[in-house]
Scaffold this motif. Structure first.
Motif, PDB file in Angstrom:
ATOM      1  N   LEU A  19      -7.246  -4.086 -18.197  1.00  0.00           N
ATOM      2  CA  LEU A  19      -6.047  -3.453 -17.628  1.00  0.00           C
ATOM      3  C   LEU A  19      -6.393  -2.109 -16.995  1.00  0.00           C
ATOM      4  N   GLY A  20      -7.558  -2.053 -16.379  1.00  0.00           N
ATOM      5  CA  GLY A  20      -7.942  -0.860 -15.633  1.00  0.00           C
ATOM      6  C   GLY A  20      -7.512  -0.991 -14.192  1.00  0.00           C
ATOM      7  N   ILE A  21      -7.050   0.089 -13.627  1.00  0.00           N
ATOM      8  CA  ILE A  21      -6.547   0.046 -12.256  1.00  0.00           C
ATOM      9  C   ILE A  21      -7.713  -0.129 -11.292  1.00  0.00           C
ATOM     10  N   VAL A  22      -7.552  -1.080 -10.373  1.00  0.00           N
ATOM     11  CA  VAL A  22      -8.599  -1.405  -9.412  1.00  0.00           C
ATOM     12  C   VAL A  22      -8.337  -0.732  -8.074  1.00  0.00           C
ATOM     13  N   SER A  23      -7.104  -0.779  -7.617  1.00  0.00           N
ATOM     14  CA  SER A  23      -6.780  -0.183  -6.321  1.00  0.00           C
ATOM     15  C   SER A  23      -5.301   0.144  -6.270  1.00  0.00           C
ATOM     16  N   VAL A  24      -4.965   1.034  -5.355  1.00  0.00           N
ATOM     17  CA  VAL A  24      -3.584   1.430  -5.067  1.00  0.00           C
ATOM     18  C   VAL A  24      -3.352   1.183  -3.585  1.00  0.00           C
ATOM     19  N   SER A  25      -2.310   0.471  -3.260  1.00  0.00           N
ATOM     20  CA  SER A  25      -2.055   0.121  -1.865  1.00  0.00           C
ATOM     21  C   SER A  25      -1.516   1.314  -1.090  1.00  0.00           C
ATOM     22  N   ASN A  26      -1.569   1.187   0.217  1.00  0.00           N
ATOM     23  CA  ASN A  26      -0.932   2.177   1.068  1.00  0.00           C
ATOM     24  C   ASN A  26       0.584   2.099   0.905  1.00  0.00           C
TER      25      ASN A  26
ATOM     26  N   VAL B  55       5.333  -0.375  -7.945  1.00  0.00           N
ATOM     27  CA  VAL B  55       5.724   0.929  -8.502  1.00  0.00           C
ATOM     28  C   VAL B  55       6.529   1.724  -7.478  1.00  0.00           C
ATOM     29  N   GLY B  56       7.407   1.035  -6.766  1.00  0.00           N
ATOM     30  CA  GLY B  56       8.219   1.735  -5.775  1.00  0.00           C
ATOM     31  C   GLY B  56       7.796   1.348  -4.374  1.00  0.00           C
ATOM     32  N   GLN B  57       7.227   2.286  -3.649  1.00  0.00           N
ATOM     33  CA  GLN B  57       6.838   2.042  -2.275  1.00  0.00           C
ATOM     34  C   GLN B  57       5.405   1.540  -2.137  1.00  0.00           C
ATOM     35  N   CYS B  58       4.693   1.361  -3.230  1.00  0.00           N
ATOM     36  CA  CYS B  58       3.343   0.813  -3.188  1.00  0.00           C
ATOM     37  C   CYS B  58       3.142  -0.072  -4.409  1.00  0.00           C
TER      38      CYS B  58
ATOM     39  N   GLU C 150      -5.012  -2.463   2.468  1.00  0.00           N
ATOM     40  CA  GLU C 150      -4.809  -2.255   3.892  1.00  0.00           C
ATOM     41  C   GLU C 150      -3.781  -3.248   4.441  1.00  0.00           C
ATOM     42  N   VAL C 151      -2.924  -2.772   5.317  1.00  0.00           N
ATOM     43  CA  VAL C 151      -1.924  -3.615   5.970  1.00  0.00           C
ATOM     44  C   VAL C 151      -2.594  -4.335   7.136  1.00  0.00           C
ATOM     45  N   VAL C 152      -2.523  -5.658   7.113  1.00  0.00           N
ATOM     46  CA  VAL C 152      -3.152  -6.452   8.169  1.00  0.00           C
ATOM     47  C   VAL C 152      -2.137  -7.220   9.009  1.00  0.00           C
ATOM     48  N   MET C 153      -0.912  -7.418   8.510  1.00  0.00           N
ATOM     49  CA  MET C 153       0.067  -8.186   9.269  1.00  0.00           C
ATOM     50  C   MET C 153       1.465  -7.828   8.784  1.00  0.00           C
TER      51      MET C 153
END
Length: 894
Positions: free
Chosen positions: A52-59, A40-43, A91-94
């Motif tokens: 179809l329920g939202i589970v998480s939103v990334s950074n 959805v753009g930057q995430c 979470e960004v790990v690498m």
């Protein structure tokens, strides 16, 4: 307020689900559930397929995501030349650095990640270490990598497709080219593994689909799609040999691989190109997403193999242009977009979202077939203005909308989520006239519609009948009507038009009562019915506030440097919030007549609405598909609002859900510190003659006099017995059934384990502090601040032990008793912690009154303490009598 907004802070964005980036599918073994990941753009968002329920939103990342991929543990997202790995969907790990051009393809393969960029570089990464395992360089002029796939059961093998049409099979472990397929002289757009080993589906740029055996280099079959290039391919794995192909027009075709023919087709599955289509393994479910901001799940349970829509999450496929809160609870936001749809977004949960659909000229299918019109020709243009009322929405249509370039206004039903049955068209109107403004009365029975020729017509929403028009000659104004509004009691109608006039009409008789000449043409208007304040946005970028009771201009605001797009009032009518093309959101305080808040956004806002409860501000922006929510910080705590100067330069605030860089974080923190300085902090004590309580729980001081009763009531029936230690050899009792015997307790074990007071010779921290203050002259409360804080942290039982240890029998001294009396006297003289001082003194006298009576110095201190207590009690009794007297007088007055 050096930066940001002191009144609103970004919360989240609604209505963003997908874009042109193909989705990624994951299977969670522990949950036994499929998850779909969309950009959805930057995430990116992660949804469970079942609901179809939202589970998480990334950074958020620094740039827009260009491609996505996922394996069992990680999600990989490419932004420009950087590849980022996310764990736990957030979470960004690498981070993987090494590409010189934009990355456009990602393929996870075991412990490696394969990526290809537009410059011809294909890099194999070590996922865990982040190192480059292998780098392959291709010349884009001869072999431009456009598709990648790992053939099933081919260990360490990758199949690459090119825009020139050739295919290459590589071994990424030995870095060797195993085979080159000449191709079909057309560009390869998609490579997809089929359920059969060695068989691959190839999609081309000309719409041809080739089923090819890469082991024998033999084409098994081919199909041709008439809708342009193949955007996606998916093989069904639950039994029927079906292949699904997507097109740039949003159509999906389904091919039978056994009969080698087209089974069915689904047109307009998406409004834009099918970004990706994926069959769930072993299930008759197909997941699709596209740039129309939609995720859809299709199920194949019908005869003939045609799919039907099982569930979906979709927002506007074009930016929204108008937004309004619907209802009085502030939980639903109605939005009209450039895509022609009317939708409702819930601020509580996505499952309450509603799509009211697209307006159509004629909804009957039979007449569509008779006229032979296409789907696009029957659709109405986008909605330019609409009004809603929840009063009678369960009885008939409660929403009326005007469409771009159309004379007829349409009605909509919110509860049935459909377009209404009425098309409100004024009689004897010219075909070139256009509906420009609309309003629904508070009761929900009537709709007023203004047109470009100056007419203002009244309609009954229940029957859709025309009930009359304003003006003697059928025209209320000589110019285009820009705004229509009615008051709360349906007594007054207000109209504003391009002839620079604001007119006041009687609603029932439709006769003009008064008019007000403006200094410029109005662009729009908004009425706050509870306060009777009417806001007018003029073409010269100024704002006027008119009192409809006195019919005079009470406020005039100037400051915007662009067209004012929309405005809204706060629920109490105190604030007027406006948005304009200068990318500013401004809050005007009507009682003081000053600008109190202003901030910039990156994209110009085109719509704004403050909820009826005042908790959220919703905004819609140019070139953005979402609805952005801002929290009202004044409901969470004190906010210092100051009049802003005329030359105030607002700073930019990041939209909710977008990355905040370091410079903006510093500006935001400075703004927060400024707001904290404006907040009022209560003093420890307002005056020496006043008494302040400690705000401690009542159990800390009420139960001090009854500790002996509490201990007696909580005393255990039998003393605690230690568990018997098991010997190395467990003795058993004689008998057929083996049973173990318990060892007998000895007399030493039954002796009491209580320690006498004489053994506790070490002083506590409280006693040590009191002892250090014995020879201090008592003058201020702060001297005994630390001992009082230590007593506040103690419970009733620990407090009883501390006071008992002050006497010589408990290990203390008579000087400690005197120091404690001085501490109580300082607490009473300062007026602080009055309840704690009373409780501590009562327990102290109960424990040590006999020993204190033998000490003349302590008795003198107690006498001084008694006189101070009498004075405080008299003061409290007088205050109590005055309170009772005032209360009785108040009852008599009522």
């Amino acid at each position: 307020m050096p930066g940001g907004s002191s009144l609103f802070s970004g919360f989240r964005v609604l209505g963003l689900y997908s874009n042109h980036v193909p989705h990624a599918l994951r299977y969670h073994k522990k949950h036994r559930e499929f998850y779909v990941v969309t950009s959805v753009g930057q995430c990116f968002h992660t949804y469970n397929v079942n609901r179809l329920g939202i589970v998480s939103v990334s950074n958020s990342l620094s740039d827009d995501i260009t491609c996505l991929a996922a394996d069992r543990m990680l999600v990989f997202a490419a932004t420009g030349r950087l590849i980022t790995a996310f764990a736990r969907n957030k979470e960004v790990v690498m981070c993987y650095h090494g590409h010189k051009q934009e990355v456009r393809l990602l393929l996870p393969l075991g412990d490696q990640l394969i990526s290809a960029d537009t410059g011809g570089d294909v890099i194999v990464w070590d996922v865990q270490e982040g190192d480059v395992y292998l780098r392959l360089q291709f010349d884009p002029a001869s072999f431009d990598v456009s598709a990648m796939m790992h053939p099933s059961t081919y260990l360490n093998k990758v199949l690459l497709g090119s825009s020139q049409g050739a295919l290459q099979l590589w071994n990424i472990k030995t870095s060797k080219l195993l085979f080159t397929f000449p191709g079909w002289s057309v560009g390869v757009t998609v490579l997809q593994q089929s359920p059969a080993v060695d068989v691959v589906g190839v999609g081309t740029a000309t719409g041809r689909i080739i089923i090819h055996n890469i082991r024998l280099d033999e084409t098994l079959m081919s199909f041709t799609q008439d809708w342009g290039p193949i955007s996606s391919l998916a093989f069904r794995t639950d039994g029927p040999p079906v292949l699904a192909s997507g097109s740039p027009q949003g159509h999906i075709a389904f091919w039978d691989l056994e009969r080698r023919q087209l089974v069915t087709q689904h047109r307009h599955a998406h409004r834009t190109a099918i970004a990706a289509a994926t069959f769930l393994h072993g299930e008759p479910l197909l997941i699709t997403n596209g740039a129309d901001n939609a995720i859809k799940v299709w199920i194949f349970d019908q005869e003939g193999g045609a799919p039907r829509l099982l569930r979906s999450r979709q927002g506007h496929s074009a930016p929204p242009t108008s937004i309004h809160h619907h209802g009085n609870d502030g939980k639903n936001i109605l939005t009209a977009g450039q895509d022609g749809t009317l939708q409702s977004f819930s601020t509580i949960h996505e499952r309450f979202n509603k799509n009211l659909g697209h307006g159509s000229i004629n909804k009957k299918k039979e007449q569509k077939k008779k006229k032979g019109l296409s789907y696009e020709e029957l659709r109405l243009p986008a909605i330019t203005a609409f009004s809603s009322a929840a009063a009678r929405q369960s009885d008939w249509d409660g929403i009326v909308a005007c469409h771009r370039g159309c004379l007829a206004a349409t009605t909509w039903n919110y509860q049935r989520c459909t377009m209404g049955v009425h098309h409100l068209t004024p009689p004897a109107a010219h075909k070139t006239d256009i509906a420009t403004a609309v309003d629904i009365t508070t009761c929900g029975n009537f709709a007023l519609i203004g047109t470009s020729c100056g007419r203002v017509d009244v309609y009954n929403l229940q029957s859709g009948q025309h009930r009359g028009c304003y003006g003697n000659d059928g025209k209320a104004h000589s110019g285009a009507v820009r705004g229509v509004a009615t008051d709360t009691l349906n007594q007054l109608t207000l109209t504003a038009a391009s002839d620079w006039l604001l007119k006041f009409w009687r609603f029932k008789s439709r006769k003009q009562e008064d008019q007000l000449k403006l200094h410029a043409a109005p662009a729009s208007m908004m009425l706050h019915r509870d306060s009777g304040m009417l806001a007018l946005a003029l073409d010269d970028f100024t704002l006027l506030v008119v009192d409809i009771e006195t019919r005079r201009i009470v406020r005039k605001f100037a400051g915007h440097h662009g067209n004012i797009n929309d405005m809204t009032f706060s629920p109490d009518g105190r604030w007027l919030i406006t948005v304009a093309m200068d990318c500013t959101i401004r809050t005007w305080d009507l009682p003081s007549g000053f600008l109190v808040d202003c901030f910039l956004v990156a994209m110009a806002p085109v719509g704004v609405s403050l909820s009826p409860t005042g908790d959220f501000l919703a905004t819609a922006h140019v070139d953005s598909l979402g609805v952005y929510l801002w929290t009202n910080k004044s409901l969470c705590g004190p906010v210092g609002l100051r009049p802003l100067p005329a030359d105030y330069q607002p700073s930019e605030v990041t939209l909710p859900g977008v990355t905040v860089d370091k410079s903006e974080q510093e500006v935001t923190s400075e703004g927060v510190d400024e707001g904290v300085d404006d907040a009022y902090e209560s003093a420890e004590q307002l005056g020496a003659e006043l008494v302040t309580l400690s705000l401690q729980p009542e159990s800390r001081w009420k139960s001090l006099l009854h500790l002996d009763i509490i201990k007696r009531r909580n005393k255990p029936v039998a003393p605690p017995a230690a568990p018997a230690a098991a010997p190395f050899f467990l003795p058993t009792l004689p008998g057929l059934t083996p049973r173990f015997t318990l060892p007998t307790t000895t007399e030493k074990e039954t002796q009491s384990k209580l320690v006498s007071w004489g053994l506790m010779s070490q002083r506590s921290e409280f006693s040590s502090d009191l002892e250090s203050l014995i020879y201090t002259i008592v003058s201020e409360y702060e001297i005994f601040d630390r001992p009082v804080r230590l007593l506040k942290d103690c419970g009733p039982a620990a407090l009883s032990v501390e006071l008992t240890c002050l006497s010589s029998e408990g290990g203390g001294a008579s000087s400690l008793l005197l120091a404690f009396i001085h501490m109580i006297e300082s607490m009473l003289s300062s007026g602080r912690d009055f309840d704690l001082a009373q409780g501590y003194l009562a327990l102290f006298l109960k424990l040590h009154l006999r020993s204190l009576s033998k000490d003349p110095v302590a008795m003198a201190a107690l006498l001084r303490l008694s006189s101070r207590l009498e004075l405080l009690i008299r003061l409290l009794s007088v205050c109590l009598y005055l309170f009772v007297f005032v209360y009785i007088i108040g009852l008599f007055i009522k």
